[in-house]
Design a protein around this motif. Sequence first.
Motif, PDB file in Angstrom:
ATOM      1  N   ALA A 157       8.578  13.045  12.098  1.00 10.76           N
ATOM      2  CA  ALA A 157       7.210  12.372  11.778  1.00 10.76           C
ATOM      3  C   ALA A 157       6.850  12.961  10.651  1.00 10.76           C
ATOM      4  CB  ALA A 157       6.380  12.130  12.711  1.00 10.76           C
ATOM      5  N   VAL A 158       7.053  14.563  10.984  1.00 11.05           N
ATOM      6  CA  VAL A 158       6.348  15.508   9.707  1.00 11.05           C
ATOM      7  C   VAL A 158       7.948  15.955   8.844  1.00 11.05           C
ATOM      8  CG1 VAL A 158       4.662  17.553   9.783  1.00 11.05           C
ATOM      9  CG2 VAL A 158       5.452  15.931  11.640  1.00 11.05           C
ATOM     10  N   TYR A 159       8.463  16.437   8.498  1.00  9.37           N
ATOM     11  CA  TYR A 159       8.974  16.992   8.076  1.00  9.37           C
ATOM     12  C   TYR A 159      10.900  17.804   8.796  1.00  9.37           C
ATOM     13  CZ  TYR A 159       9.018  21.914  10.301  1.00  9.37           C
ATOM     14  OH  TYR A 159       9.886  22.822  10.936  1.00  9.37           O
ATOM     15  N   GLU A 160      11.275  17.373   7.983  1.00  9.05           N
ATOM     16  CA  GLU A 160      12.789  18.502   7.902  1.00  9.05           C
ATOM     17  C   GLU A 160      13.544  18.815   6.809  1.00  9.05           C
ATOM     18  OE1 GLU A 160      15.920  15.434   9.368  1.00  9.05           O
ATOM     19  OE2 GLU A 160      15.660  13.906   8.178  1.00  9.05           O
ATOM     20  N   TRP A 161      14.347  19.945   7.558  1.00  8.98           N
ATOM     21  CA  TRP A 161      14.861  20.246   6.755  1.00  8.98           C
ATOM     22  C   TRP A 161      16.320  19.931   5.957  1.00  8.98           C
ATOM     23  CZ3 TRP A 161      12.178  24.039   4.268  1.00  8.98           C
ATOM     24  CH2 TRP A 161      11.618  24.677   4.544  1.00  8.98           C
ATOM     25  N   ASN A 162      16.503  19.662   4.747  1.00  7.42           N
ATOM     26  CA  ASN A 162      18.306  19.429   3.935  1.00  7.42           C
ATOM     27  C   ASN A 162      19.136  20.104   3.930  1.00  7.42           C
ATOM     28  OD1 ASN A 162      19.898  18.170   2.569  1.00  7.42           O
ATOM     29  ND2 ASN A 162      19.065  17.668   0.976  1.00  7.42           N
ATOM     30  N   TYR A 163      19.300  20.024   5.813  1.00  7.55           N
ATOM     31  CA  TYR A 163      20.431  20.774   5.841  1.00  7.55           C
ATOM     32  C   TYR A 163      22.122  20.904   4.949  1.00  7.55           C
ATOM     33  CZ  TYR A 163      18.132  21.105  10.280  1.00  7.55           C
ATOM     34  OH  TYR A 163      17.331  21.672  10.983  1.00  7.55           O
TER      35      TYR A 163
ATOM     36  N   HIS B 217      14.093  22.563  -0.453  1.00  5.22           N
ATOM     37  CA  HIS B 217      14.878  21.859   0.562  1.00  5.22           C
ATOM     38  C   HIS B 217      14.191  21.661   1.315  1.00  5.22           C
ATOM     39  CE1 HIS B 217      18.424  23.595  -0.970  1.00  5.22           C
ATOM     40  NE2 HIS B 217      18.507  24.458  -0.928  1.00  5.22           N
ATOM     41  N   LEU B 218      12.601  21.262   1.190  1.00  5.15           N
ATOM     42  CA  LEU B 218      11.659  20.663   2.688  1.00  5.15           C
ATOM     43  C   LEU B 218      11.993  18.961   2.242  1.00  5.15           C
ATOM     44  CD1 LEU B 218       9.882  20.753   5.081  1.00  5.15           C
ATOM     45  CD2 LEU B 218       8.406  21.156   2.547  1.00  5.15           C
ATOM     46  N   ILE B 219      12.732  18.136   3.233  1.00  6.14           N
ATOM     47  CA  ILE B 219      12.620  16.591   3.526  1.00  6.14           C
ATOM     48  C   ILE B 219      10.571  16.604   4.022  1.00  6.14           C
ATOM     49  CG2 ILE B 219      13.273  14.247   4.366  1.00  6.14           C
ATOM     50  CD1 ILE B 219      16.067  15.929   4.366  1.00  6.14           C
ATOM     51  N   ARG B 220      10.299  15.961   3.171  1.00  8.91           N
ATOM     52  CA  ARG B 220       9.029  15.541   3.332  1.00  8.91           C
ATOM     53  C   ARG B 220       8.524  13.825   4.149  1.00  8.91           C
ATOM     54  NH1 ARG B 220       3.977  18.591   1.236  1.00  8.91           N
ATOM     55  NH2 ARG B 220       5.245  20.122  -0.189  1.00  8.91           N
ATOM     56  N   ARG B 221       8.328  14.288   5.710  1.00 12.26           N
ATOM     57  CA  ARG B 221       8.563  12.679   6.508  1.00 12.26           C
ATOM     58  C   ARG B 221       6.615  12.167   5.709  1.00 12.26           C
ATOM     59  NH1 ARG B 221      12.962  10.969   5.818  1.00 12.26           N
ATOM     60  NH2 ARG B 221      15.069  12.126   7.103  1.00 12.26           N
ATOM     61  N   PRO B 222       6.365  11.223   6.386  1.00 14.92           N
ATOM     62  CA  PRO B 222       5.121  10.467   6.521  1.00 14.92           C
ATOM     63  C   PRO B 222       4.336  11.289   7.202  1.00 14.92           C
ATOM     64  CG  PRO B 222       6.499   9.106   7.456  1.00 14.92           C
ATOM     65  CD  PRO B 222       6.910  10.118   7.563  1.00 14.92           C
ATOM     66  N   VAL B 223       3.930  12.574   8.180  1.00 15.87           N
ATOM     67  CA  VAL B 223       2.287  13.845   7.779  1.00 15.87           C
ATOM     68  C   VAL B 223       1.886  14.521   6.928  1.00 15.87           C
ATOM     69  CG1 VAL B 223       1.423  15.511   9.229  1.00 15.87           C
ATOM     70  CG2 VAL B 223       3.180  12.818  10.465  1.00 15.87           C
ATOM     71  N   LEU B 224       3.537  15.051   6.082  1.00 16.04           N
ATOM     72  CA  LEU B 224       3.158  16.177   5.454  1.00 16.04           C
ATOM     73  C   LEU B 224       2.846  15.083   4.095  1.00 16.04           C
ATOM     74  CD1 LEU B 224       3.794  18.411   5.093  1.00 16.04           C
ATOM     75  CD2 LEU B 224       5.923  18.679   5.064  1.00 16.04           C
ATOM     76  N   GLN B 225       3.774  13.230   4.121  1.00 17.06           N
ATOM     77  CA  GLN B 225       3.202  13.126   2.534  1.00 17.06           C
ATOM     78  C   GLN B 225       1.381  13.092   2.278  1.00 17.06           C
ATOM     79  OE1 GLN B 225       6.024   9.315   2.277  1.00 17.06           O
ATOM     80  NE2 GLN B 225       7.564  10.839   2.950  1.00 17.06           N
TER      81      GLN B 225
ATOM     82  N   GLN C 292      -4.007  19.586   9.135  1.00 17.10           N
ATOM     83  CA  GLN C 292      -3.320  20.208   8.779  1.00 17.10           C
ATOM     84  C   GLN C 292      -2.040  20.306   9.380  1.00 17.10           C
ATOM     85  OE1 GLN C 292      -5.205  24.397   8.814  1.00 17.10           O
ATOM     86  NE2 GLN C 292      -4.692  24.562  10.918  1.00 17.10           N
ATOM     87  N   VAL C 293      -0.668  21.112   9.112  1.00 17.55           N
ATOM     88  CA  VAL C 293       0.603  20.610   9.990  1.00 17.55           C
ATOM     89  C   VAL C 293       0.989  22.547   9.380  1.00 17.55           C
ATOM     90  CG1 VAL C 293       1.963  19.647   8.357  1.00 17.55           C
ATOM     91  CG2 VAL C 293       2.287  19.626  10.492  1.00 17.55           C
ATOM     92  N   THR C 294       1.633  22.552  10.762  1.00 16.44           N
ATOM     93  CA  THR C 294       2.088  24.580  10.484  1.00 16.44           C
ATOM     94  C   THR C 294       3.402  23.820  10.603  1.00 16.44           C
ATOM     95  OG1 THR C 294       0.290  25.283  11.682  1.00 16.44           O
ATOM     96  CG2 THR C 294       1.974  26.454  11.548  1.00 16.44           C
ATOM     97  N   ILE C 295       4.712  25.509   9.265  1.00 10.56           N
ATOM     98  CA  ILE C 295       5.461  24.862   9.317  1.00 10.56           C
ATOM     99  C   ILE C 295       6.643  26.336   9.252  1.00 10.56           C
ATOM    100  CG2 ILE C 295       8.498  24.330   7.807  1.00 10.56           C
ATOM    101  CD1 ILE C 295       5.867  22.701   6.407  1.00 10.56           C
ATOM    102  N   PRO C 296       6.874  26.781  10.532  1.00  6.33           N
ATOM    103  CA  PRO C 296       6.843  28.042  11.013  1.00  6.33           C
ATOM    104  C   PRO C 296       7.671  28.723   9.703  1.00  6.33           C
ATOM    105  CG  PRO C 296       8.025  26.493  12.721  1.00  6.33           C
ATOM    106  CD  PRO C 296       7.435  25.872  10.868  1.00  6.33           C
TER     107      PRO C 296
END
Length: 309
Positions: A84-90, A120-128, A164-168
């Motif tokens: 929903a939010v993000y993931e890293w491009n492993y 390397h950040l893949i933006r999913r709908p929430v982050l978009q 807002q959203v927090t990415i560690p």
Amino acid sequence: MPEPSKSSLPQSIDETIALLEAHDYLAGRSLATVVYLALKLKRPLFLEGDAGVGKTEIAKVLATALGRDLIRLQCYEGLDVSSAVYEWNYPAQMLEIRLAEAEGVTDRARLEGDLFSEKHLIRRPVLQALSSSAGGAPVFLIDELDRTDEAFEAFLLEILSDFQVTIPELGTIKAAEPPIVIITTNRTREVHDALKRRCLYHWVDYPAADLELEIIRRKVPGCSERLSEEIVAYVQKLRRLDLFKNPGIAESIDWATALTELDRVALDPETISDTVGALLKYQDDIARIQGSEGRQALDAVKAELRAVG
């Protein structure tokens, strides 16, 4: 009344009605009022109602009418932050590690900075939805929220409270301008009050007969007037039979389109039996309509239309 220009928000309830109607969405005044207030106050709009009554369509029409991007988060059981939010491009991160090893890079802090960076950040709908857009804040559709679990609801509270959203690895990302948030549910379960309190609420009901007839006229212009009237009257009667799943306006449009493609000009028992799969989606409901209840409803429709025509 002139339609507001693209990307500008309507300045009154009447302008909101005109804006939606210009894109073939016929909204009653109560719905137009809550849409106007959601836009004016920059509050999320929580739309509840049975499937097929036009909740999702509101978000699509607003995006088109206002010239904004539409970002859709389709909810489902098991939806998590990475989806929903993000993931890293492993794979790309692993490639960067291999290249760094080949080049003899030993600066670990620098390597970590490169690995966990925007590229390397893949933006999913929430982050978009929280990202800036040239045409203005996007329309963010959170569709069928009731399909997710309470844990995901709790996560959404930060989004809807502060946008807002927090990415560690990167910190807190805050929207420069709040998106236009539309949340829909089919009420398969209750959504927590804490989330509802952050929204304006509206129950989207089935349309009255005159409004549904006008929708059919606009959405299926090739459908004859007589057939349109019979379809609407028949569907309205079916909704009073306590079916397992009442037909929504989306099914009415599908049925009218199917009958028009078959060059039908009026309803009859054989036509209903042959095409009822465009209107009803459960076998028990179909069996009822193909029996005496369906015939009685059709006879009543014919009699009523003769009386007024």
